[in-house]
Design an enzyme around this catalytic site. Sequence first.
Site, PDB file in Angstrom:
ATOM      1  CE  LYS A  10       8.854  -4.729   8.038  1.00 16.67           C
ATOM      2  NZ  LYS A  10       8.038  -4.147   6.962  1.00 16.67           N
ATOM      3  CE  LYS A  41       1.476  -2.675   6.191  1.00 16.40           C
ATOM      4  NZ  LYS A  41       2.858  -2.605   5.674  1.00 16.40           N
TER       5      LYS A  41
END
Length: 353
Positions: free
Chosen positions: A152, A260
């Site tokens: 990230k 997702k």
Amino acid sequence: MFKINIVPYTLKFKNPAGTSRGVYKEHKVWYLLFINVETPLHFGIGECAPLQDLSCDYNEGYEKQLFSFCKLTEEKQMVDIEILRDYPSILFGMETAMRHYEQQSWQLWESPFSKGNKGITINGLIWMGNYSEMMQRIKVAINKGFRCIKMKIGAIDFNSELELLRHIRTQYSKEELELRVDANGAFTTQEAIEKLNLLAELNIHSIEQPIKAGQLKDMSLLCSISPLAIALDEELIGINNYEDKRSLLEKIKPQYIILKPSLHGGISGCEEWISLAEELGVLWWATSALESNIGLNSIAQWTATLENNLPQGLGTGSLYTNNISLPLNIEGEQLWFSPKGSFPNLSSFRTNE
């Protein structure tokens, strides 16, 4: 005939999970229990796990809306995908609860993975933190055996993040270690091109969502000129109509999309994305979205049937102190399911509100 019980549950993070959108300390989910009215031991469970700052179907009235859809589903004795199309986290919970209920088994889909004969290769996820924290997390992931790491970026100083990545590359070539980065829309369009060029020098595999979603023209431009492959994530949220999905992929022409189910249309909606992506030459992989082991098990077993050889983004229950126990384990860089393991029963699902 089944009835539906709704069990709210708050998952507690072991350590705060940082993204460029903020820090998660807990995650409220709702378990849907489809229970046979005549044979209570015949049940199915699904997980509705919206992310408050991200899901297109989350608002203050979420729980009330969930109760309404559960009542409707009880009346119909079926999951109406079209009615739930714009409520992906609810649809995902419903679809997977029904799948479990119909299969009468925790082996939701038939595959070598669900039989415990084959693992799914996954990436190691490095959460945001300060330089030393992230460096330590990277070392731990590599020592565990991960050969694909997703980091990230976008919350701390970009130069520090670049330094981290450069350090990794001095130790491991692109053949030895695949590096993915996720900006969560942290860059402006103006700065994105320069940063993509700098990242490309380090043989980064791909970057997720370099700029905020909804800037189709800018994202299309970036995908056409970037030396680094771009993967869409947040860009797909709220695009639930089949033709709108096609239009978005045709306009942006990304190299990858990341799916997702809790965010991108449930299982059925993600299968639409996959069908369109493969038709248009767009690559993809699947990822969980901070679900507990209940949702993770559903996503992993579904993903295993798709035979996608890229490392998937399937995190495990190690994030939470109070996860629901399921026989999902990481060995090296692979996620494994044990059908002979210990599974929860109905009494395991109680609210912790």
